[in-house]
Design a protein around this motif. Structure first.
Motif, mmCIF file in Angstrom:
data_model
loop_
_atom_site.group_PDB
_atom_site.id
_atom_site.type_symbol
_atom_site.label_atom_id
_atom_site.label_comp_id
_atom_site.label_asym_id
_atom_site.label_seq_id
_atom_site.Cartn_x
_atom_site.Cartn_y
_atom_site.Cartn_z
ATOM 1 N N GLN A 143 -2.310 14.143 -13.074
ATOM 2 C CA GLN A 143 -3.284 14.020 -11.999
ATOM 3 C C GLN A 143 -2.557 13.869 -10.664
ATOM 4 O O GLN A 143 -1.580 13.113 -10.547
ATOM 5 N N LYS A 144 -3.015 14.559 -9.631
ATOM 6 C CA LYS A 144 -2.391 14.475 -8.316
ATOM 7 C C LYS A 144 -2.744 13.144 -7.657
ATOM 8 O O LYS A 144 -3.863 12.645 -7.797
ATOM 9 N N THR A 145 -1.787 12.595 -6.916
ATOM 10 C CA THR A 145 -2.033 11.303 -6.262
ATOM 11 C C THR A 145 -3.121 11.399 -5.204
ATOM 12 O O THR A 145 -3.778 10.403 -4.895
ATOM 13 N N THR A 170 0.855 -1.190 0.000
ATOM 14 C CA THR A 170 0.000 0.000 0.000
ATOM 15 C C THR A 170 0.891 1.240 0.000
ATOM 16 O O THR A 170 1.199 1.801 1.055
ATOM 17 N N PRO A 171 1.321 1.700 -1.175
ATOM 18 C CA PRO A 171 2.220 2.861 -1.235
ATOM 19 C C PRO A 171 1.513 4.147 -0.816
ATOM 20 O O PRO A 171 0.293 4.287 -0.973
ATOM 21 N N VAL A 172 2.283 5.088 -0.281
ATOM 22 C CA VAL A 172 1.760 6.398 0.125
ATOM 23 C C VAL A 172 2.689 7.475 -0.431
ATOM 24 O O VAL A 172 3.909 7.392 -0.277
ATOM 25 N N PHE A 173 2.095 8.482 -1.092
ATOM 26 C CA PHE A 173 2.870 9.604 -1.623
ATOM 27 C C PHE A 173 2.266 10.922 -1.133
ATOM 28 O O PHE A 173 1.121 10.962 -0.669
ATOM 29 N N ASN A 174 3.042 11.969 -1.257
ATOM 30 C CA ASN A 174 2.531 13.314 -0.992
ATOM 31 C C ASN A 174 1.330 13.557 -1.907
ATOM 32 O O ASN A 174 1.461 13.490 -3.135
ATOM 33 N N PRO A 175 0.147 13.823 -1.355
ATOM 34 C CA PRO A 175 -1.056 13.947 -2.196
ATOM 35 C C PRO A 175 -1.000 15.101 -3.192
ATOM 36 O O PRO A 175 -1.788 15.134 -4.136
ATOM 37 N N GLU A 176 -0.068 16.033 -2.998
ATOM 38 C CA GLU A 176 0.046 17.173 -3.915
ATOM 39 C C GLU A 176 0.918 16.863 -5.124
ATOM 40 O O GLU A 176 0.948 17.633 -6.086
ATOM 41 N N LEU A 177 1.619 15.734 -5.101
ATOM 42 C CA LEU A 177 2.477 15.369 -6.229
ATOM 43 C C LEU A 177 1.657 14.714 -7.329
ATOM 44 O O LEU A 177 0.747 13.914 -7.065
#
Length: 622
Positions: free
Chosen positions: A148-150, A76-83
């Motif tokens: 599209q932002k993550t 379950t990957p997590v990234f900065n939602p603004e990227l």
């Protein structure tokens, strides 16, 4: 001699009082493509997380080759939602992204940067067209909007972006945790070809058996906290694992016979056993220890639940249309579903597969058209979103909230505790809080709650995402004997080949094509554009696993199922007509047009003989 990339020595990890694995030791060499197999809840994800440096082990060592480039795809990957998707890939551990960052910094006249030097690094890294390469890889994995932002993406889309980033980083060793989850079949086949042809070294956990068979050259199994290594693909592993189990079974039986004799001797010794007999007593205890170490209980999920009665009328779709904005999902879809039909649904992500099954159940309304559902239909819905349970509750309490008593199999009564044990939840496991369960354990709980209602029409939306291979094999066995209807949305090609008779192929723009065969047959026809006869492979049951198989000639095809149903109705109708004539003939009253009636009577008898013979032929098929 192959270069050692990674060496794991005596790795041990527990969660609380629960031991996940103990003294795990194995190595990964350059060129290895390893599939890691174990049951749900035995620590596969935890082991990968430790190797990636995200968690620490209780004891043991993990040693990487110096300066080894490692890529890790977590479950379950997590990234900065603004990227954006593009920015995530550019910010990876790749020289091209770093060169681009320096070049853009130099263009902005950031102090301490040199434009000429930055351009030289762009040349050296071949980074000028890197954004185009990013776009291509993301496109292959089903991400078309690279800007599209993550934060606006689903979990499945984020997983695909993370997969693209790992590929673009071009590591020497890739560690993958369920890489095929949330990918459509086209993307899986592309990833399969990429990993198979690439020189990258690989360690992965996946339940996708075709993927394992076509990509791996080594299988490592964790079973009863021990490591077993098999130098070959998944099919080779199945064969050798079966031999291992048979050998261990024979050894255990031999030890049991010896123990029985030694136990009788021990019981005949009433006093302290010293002197010359001491060696025999020590040997007895040593033998007992060996016996206990050979753990062949190998608990399996028991799916002994049966379906409720289902009538001849299932459902009829009439000119169903559904769109979201300009995106058309169904365009005048019409279909009459027959009793015992088994349909697989395939298509690219976003073409409306999940929407289709939600419309069927009335969860989503069509724009126009109608669904006519039979009165006896009792849906059981396993959704890819999971089931909404209070994560602060214990497993046993969550099931008790659904029912304090479970009645299945023609009136057999179970308490929630008894029922959960059929799904491998021990009394101790039932006391766990739901938020502490692994993904596979949550999937098993979801499956239990679906089947406890004895549905006669199962709808499974991506059921293979979190179930381990053993559980999948047992689920397939259950579905093969399931006396009801089935619709399954899945990207698991093996699963589709095992259980469906035909496919609804969602081609986009509202078009749904009915293909009369399983996925392997569909893929073969799509490749050659002609019908291909698929050879039959003999099955070998191995602890719930099955080798690759395609159409079984001793199993009714989709067309034969329809014919069988039609024959049943025709025989019932002809029998009723014949019985009515018998009543007329036996009444003793004068009969008008008796010759004509007698001729019709003989025609019915002949038809019944013919149709009953064909019915018997088909009934011989499972």
């Amino acid at each position: 001699m192959a270069t050692s990339y990674l060496q794991i020595e005596q790795l041990t990890k527990s969660h609380g009082d629960r031991m996940l694995f103990s003294d795990v030791t194995f190595g990964i060499n350059e060129g290895d493509k390893i599939g890691l197999i174990a049951k749900n809840g035995t620590g596969k994800t935890t082991l990968l997380s430790i190797l990636a440096g995200r968690e620490s082990a209780d004891s043991g060592t993990v040693t990487f080759k110096k300066d080894l480039r490692v890529g890790y795809l977590e479950q379950t990957p997590v990234f900065n939602p603004e990227l954006t998707a593009l920015e995530v890939c550019l910010n990876g551990n790749n020289t091209q992204g770093q060169a681009i960052a320096e070049y853009e910094s130099a263009l902005a006249n950031t102090p301490g940067t040199d434009l000429v030097e930055a351009m030289a690094k762009m040349d050296a890294a071949s980074a000028w067209d890197f954004d185009e390469k990013i776009k291509q890889v993301l496109g292959k994995l089903g991400i078309d909007n690279i800007n599209q932002k993550t934060g606006q993406m689903s979990g499945g889309q984020i997983k695909r972006v993370a997969m693209a980033r790992v590929i673009l980083d071009e590591p020497e060793l890739i560690i993958l945790d369920e890489p095929t989850n949330h990918l459509d079949i086209g993307a899986i086949e592309w990833l399969e070809d990429y990993l198979k042809s690439s020189r990258v070294t690989l360690l992965m956990v996946t339940h996708d058996r075709y993927f394992l068979d076509r990509v791996t050259n080594k299988i490592i199994e964790i079973d009863n906290r021990k490591i077993y290594t098999y130098q070959g693909d998944y099919s080779y592993y199945l064969e050798k694992r079966q031999q291992r189990i048979e050998s261990m079974t024979a050894e255990k039986a031999k030890i049991q016979n010896t123990l029985r004799r030694e136990l009788q001797w021990m019981r005949r010794q009433p006093q302290a056993r010293g002197g010359k007999a001491k060696f025999r007593i020590d040997a007895y205890h040593s033998l007992e220890s060996r016996h206990n170490q050979i753990n062949l209980q190998d608990k399996q999920l028991e799916l002994g639940v049966k379906s409720a009665y289902i009538g001849s009328k299932i459902f009829e779709a009439r000119n169903v249309c559904k769109s979201y904005g300009e995106k058309k999902l169904l365009d005048n879809f019409s279909y009459t579903f027959a009793r015992y039909e088994r349909v697989g649904i395939i298509g690219h992500n976003g073409v409306g597969k999940s929407t289709f099954i939600k419309m069927l159940q009335g969860i989503i309304k069509p724009d126009s058209g109608s669904w006519d559902i039979g009165e006896t239909v009792k849906f059981g819905y396993y959704s890819q979103e999971g089931i909404n349970l209070d994560s602060r509750k214990k497993v046993i309490d969550a099931v008790t909230d659904f029912a304090e008593e479970i009645v299945i199999n023609n009136g057999v009564h179970y308490s929630p505790m008894q029922f959960l044990q059929h799904f491998l939840f021990s009394p101790a496991d039932q006391q766990k809080y739901i938020d502490k369960l692994s993904g596979g354990e949550k999937a098993r709980l979801h499956l239990a709650l679906v089947l406890m209602r004895s549905p006669n029409f199962l709808i499974l939306d991506e059921p293979t995402n979190d179930l381990d291979i053993v559980t999948l094999g047992i689920l397939e066995d259950y579905l093969e004997s399931f006396k009801g209807c089935l619709i399954v949305v899945s990207h698991d090609r093996f699963f589709l080949d095992s259980i469906v008779d035909h496919l609804f192929v969602f081609e986009g723009d509202g078009i749904v094509r009915d293909f009369p065969g399983n996925y392997t047959e569909y893929r073969a026809q799509k490749t050659s554009d002609t019908k291909v006869n698929i050879p039959i492979k003999k099955e070998t049951a191995t602890s719930g696993n099955k080798p690759q198989r395609v159409r079984n000639e001793n199993k009714m095809t989709f067309k034969e199922r329809k014919e069988f149903q039609e024959l049943t109705d025709e025989i019932d109708q002809l029998t009723r007509e014949c019985n009515q004539m018998d009543i007329i003939f036996q009444s003793g009253e004068a009969i008008a047009d008796i010759d004509k009636l007698a001729l019709r009577y003989q025609q019915i008898k002949d038809l019944l003989d013919e149709k009953e013979m064909r019915w018997l032929e088909l009934s011989e098929k499972s």
